[in-house]
Write a protein that holds these residues in place. Structure first.
Motif, mmCIF file in Angstrom:
data_model
loop_
_atom_site.group_PDB
_atom_site.id
_atom_site.type_symbol
_atom_site.label_atom_id
_atom_site.label_comp_id
_atom_site.label_asym_id
_atom_site.label_seq_id
_atom_site.Cartn_x
_atom_site.Cartn_y
_atom_site.Cartn_z
ATOM 1 N N ALA A 8 0.809 -1.228 0.000
ATOM 2 C CA ALA A 8 0.000 0.000 0.000
ATOM 3 C C ALA A 8 0.835 1.266 0.000
ATOM 4 N N SER A 9 2.123 1.181 0.322
ATOM 5 C CA SER A 9 2.962 2.382 0.335
ATOM 6 C C SER A 9 3.640 2.637 -1.003
ATOM 7 N N GLY A 10 3.499 1.729 -1.958
ATOM 8 C CA GLY A 10 4.117 1.904 -3.259
ATOM 9 C C GLY A 10 3.331 2.847 -4.152
ATOM 10 N N LEU A 11 3.836 3.065 -5.353
ATOM 11 C CA LEU A 11 3.194 3.980 -6.301
ATOM 12 C C LEU A 11 1.756 3.589 -6.563
ATOM 13 N N LEU A 12 1.510 2.334 -6.920
ATOM 14 C CA LEU A 12 0.159 1.897 -7.248
ATOM 15 C C LEU A 12 -0.687 1.722 -5.999
ATOM 16 N N GLY A 13 -0.094 1.157 -4.957
ATOM 17 C CA GLY A 13 -0.859 0.938 -3.737
ATOM 18 C C GLY A 13 -1.361 2.225 -3.119
ATOM 19 N N SER A 14 -0.519 3.245 -3.064
ATOM 20 C CA SER A 14 -0.935 4.509 -2.449
ATOM 21 C C SER A 14 -2.017 5.191 -3.279
ATOM 22 N N ALA A 15 -1.912 5.122 -4.612
ATOM 23 C CA ALA A 15 -2.948 5.714 -5.462
ATOM 24 C C ALA A 15 -4.265 4.970 -5.302
ATOM 25 N N LEU A 16 -4.214 3.649 -5.195
ATOM 26 C CA LEU A 16 -5.432 2.864 -5.031
ATOM 27 C C LEU A 16 -6.083 3.124 -3.677
ATOM 28 N N VAL A 17 -5.271 3.148 -2.618
ATOM 29 C CA VAL A 17 -5.824 3.388 -1.276
ATOM 30 C C VAL A 17 -6.528 4.739 -1.226
ATOM 31 N N GLU A 18 -5.917 5.766 -1.796
ATOM 32 C CA GLU A 18 -6.528 7.087 -1.805
ATOM 33 C C GLU A 18 -7.874 7.068 -2.524
ATOM 34 N N ALA A 19 -7.949 6.389 -3.675
ATOM 35 C CA ALA A 19 -9.188 6.339 -4.443
ATOM 36 C C ALA A 19 -10.267 5.545 -3.719
ATOM 37 N N LEU A 20 -9.893 4.429 -3.109
ATOM 38 C CA LEU A 20 -10.874 3.624 -2.394
ATOM 39 C C LEU A 20 -11.442 4.375 -1.197
ATOM 40 N N ARG A 21 -10.577 5.054 -0.473
ATOM 41 C CA ARG A 21 -11.061 5.820 0.679
ATOM 42 C C ARG A 21 -11.983 6.955 0.236
ATOM 43 N N ALA A 22 -11.686 7.557 -0.916
ATOM 44 C CA ALA A 22 -12.571 8.597 -1.437
ATOM 45 C C ALA A 22 -13.942 8.033 -1.792
ATOM 46 N N ASP A 23 -13.994 6.731 -2.105
ATOM 47 C CA ASP A 23 -15.265 6.059 -2.385
ATOM 48 C C ASP A 23 -15.999 5.664 -1.110
ATOM 49 N N GLY A 24 -15.390 5.899 0.049
ATOM 50 C CA GLY A 24 -16.002 5.493 1.308
ATOM 51 C C GLY A 24 -15.690 4.064 1.709
ATOM 52 N N VAL A 25 -14.710 3.458 1.070
ATOM 53 C CA VAL A 25 -14.324 2.077 1.369
ATOM 54 C C VAL A 25 -13.344 2.059 2.541
ATOM 55 N N ARG A 26 -13.516 1.120 3.448
ATOM 56 C CA ARG A 26 -12.533 0.919 4.519
ATOM 57 C C ARG A 26 -11.373 0.118 3.950
ATOM 58 N N VAL A 27 -10.156 0.638 4.097
ATOM 59 C CA VAL A 27 -8.964 -0.033 3.593
ATOM 60 C C VAL A 27 -8.124 -0.502 4.766
ATOM 61 N N VAL A 199 -1.897 6.071 -14.581
ATOM 62 C CA VAL A 199 -2.182 5.637 -13.221
ATOM 63 C C VAL A 199 -3.667 5.763 -12.912
ATOM 64 N N ASP A 200 -4.346 6.749 -13.506
ATOM 65 C CA ASP A 200 -5.784 6.884 -13.290
ATOM 66 C C ASP A 200 -6.538 5.683 -13.845
ATOM 67 N N ASP A 201 -6.131 5.213 -15.026
ATOM 68 C CA ASP A 201 -6.802 4.050 -15.603
ATOM 69 C C ASP A 201 -6.435 2.775 -14.867
ATOM 70 N N TRP A 202 -5.208 2.688 -14.362
ATOM 71 C CA TRP A 202 -4.857 1.501 -13.576
ATOM 72 C C TRP A 202 -5.760 1.413 -12.340
ATOM 73 N N VAL A 203 -5.888 2.511 -11.621
ATOM 74 C CA VAL A 203 -6.758 2.533 -10.438
ATOM 75 C C VAL A 203 -8.203 2.276 -10.842
ATOM 76 N N GLY A 204 -8.654 2.909 -11.927
ATOM 77 C CA GLY A 204 -10.019 2.708 -12.379
ATOM 78 C C GLY A 204 -10.295 1.268 -12.762
ATOM 79 N N ALA A 205 -9.328 0.619 -13.408
ATOM 80 C CA ALA A 205 -9.504 -0.777 -13.805
ATOM 81 C C ALA A 205 -9.593 -1.689 -12.590
ATOM 82 N N VAL A 206 -8.770 -1.455 -11.582
ATOM 83 C CA VAL A 206 -8.822 -2.276 -10.369
ATOM 84 C C VAL A 206 -10.156 -2.085 -9.658
ATOM 85 N N ARG A 207 -10.619 -0.876 -9.539
ATOM 86 C CA ARG A 207 -11.928 -0.631 -8.925
ATOM 87 C C ARG A 207 -13.033 -1.324 -9.726
#
Length: 303
Positions: A8-27, A199-207
């Motif tokens: 979660a502290s890496g480039l992709l992990g930190s971007a994903l955690v931020e996006a999930l939390r913005a969605d109201g998801v508990r990470v 990176v936006d599409d990577w996060v979007g694809a995972v979500r």
């Protein structure tokens, strides 16, 4: 809804955690040090240690942890660490998920387009066989380590990720200063394909892959999924596009392959001088809509 994230502290992990939390998801982040907050839980993949109580009841697990591929030269020991960090961590997590009574609906486990080896100018999708080389060997073992979770009924997706474009880290952050000085140049022949994704599409694809079909996501997708934009480019095309994006000329002469091999060692051959022309067939078929299809659009957005 709880999503567990490793790396979660890496480039992709930190971007994903931020996006999930913005969605109201508990990470809940799995960390390899003493937890410092309620949203962290300790694990030690080398020793097969992970807290089952932390995993139980989660909706999804996104596994991104692993030693860096291109951040240092490939000595024999470094290659063993690259392989070990991926296989041990994935096996530990997959086995722990399989042993749970209340399992997550989905495990999304990192992989890479290096799976395909050098494809030349041949376009490949998820149906292509594995290629040759160290990176192909690593990704085969990496993906195979997810088997315990898949065999236990957890929908398991392996994320074959290409070159992620972000100014916060990765390759783009390293080369930007060079291009801003007008010193950017093609590498080797420049004909090798680079399959990229913003990176936006990577996060979007995972979500999208986490979400169920009823929510407009890819909830029935399992197995390998290429996380790359639909229009891969050659290294020469990438060089020209990045030079335009920073409003600087590119050097007319390429950096010769022997110079790259001398500077980067074995990594130069597989990580720079060969490439993969990868298409995201399964992601598109699942209904994902890319924000950035063309490289110039992605670079403008990122920069």
């Amino acid at each position: 809804m709880t999503v567990i994230v490793t790396g979660a502290s890496g480039l992709l992990g930190s971007a994903l955690v931020e996006a999930l939390r913005a969605d109201g998801v508990r990470v809940l982040r799995l960390v390899r040090r003493a937890p410092q907050s309620a949203d962290e839980s300790f694990w030690n993949p080398a020793k097969g240690l992970v807290d089952p109580a932390a995993l139980s009841g989660a909706a999804a697990v996104v596994h991104l942890a692993g030693a860096g591929i291109g951040d240092r030269r490939w000595s024999d020991e470094r290659k063993r660490e690259i392989m070990r960090s991926r296989v041990e961590g994935t096996r530990t997590l997959a086995a722990a998920l399989a042993a749970l009574r209340s399992r997550p609906a989905v495990l999304l486990s990192a992989s890479a387009v290096g799976y395909y080896g050098d494809t030349g100018d041949r376009a490949v999708d998820e149906s292509a066989p594995p290629g040759e080389g160290f990176l192909a060997e690593v990704t085969r073992a990496w993906e195979a380590a997810t088997a315990p979770a898949a065999e236990a009924g957890v929908r398991t997706v392996t994320l074959r990720t290409g070159l992620v474009l972000s100014r916060e880290g990765g390759m783009l952050q390293r080369v930007l200063p060079i291009f801003k000085l007008g010193l950017g140049a093609p590498l080797g022949s420049g004909r090798q394909y680079w399959s990229w994704i913003s990176v936006d599409d990577w996060v979007g694809a995972v979500r999208h892959l986490i979400a169920g079909r009823a929510d407009g996501g890819g909830g029935d997708v399992g197995g390998p999924v290429n996380l790359t934009a639909p229009e891969p480019v050659t290294n020469a095309e990438f060089t020209s596009a990045l030079a335009r994006a920073v409003r600087r000329p590119a050097m007319p002469l390429a950096v010769p392959a022997p110079v790259l091999r001398a500077a980067l060692g074995e990594f130069a051959r597989e990580g720079v001088l060969t490439g993969q022309r990868v298409l995201p067939r399964r992601l598109l078929e699942s209904g994902y809509a890319f924000r950035h299809i063309r490289l110039n659009e992605a670079l403008s957005a990122v920069l």
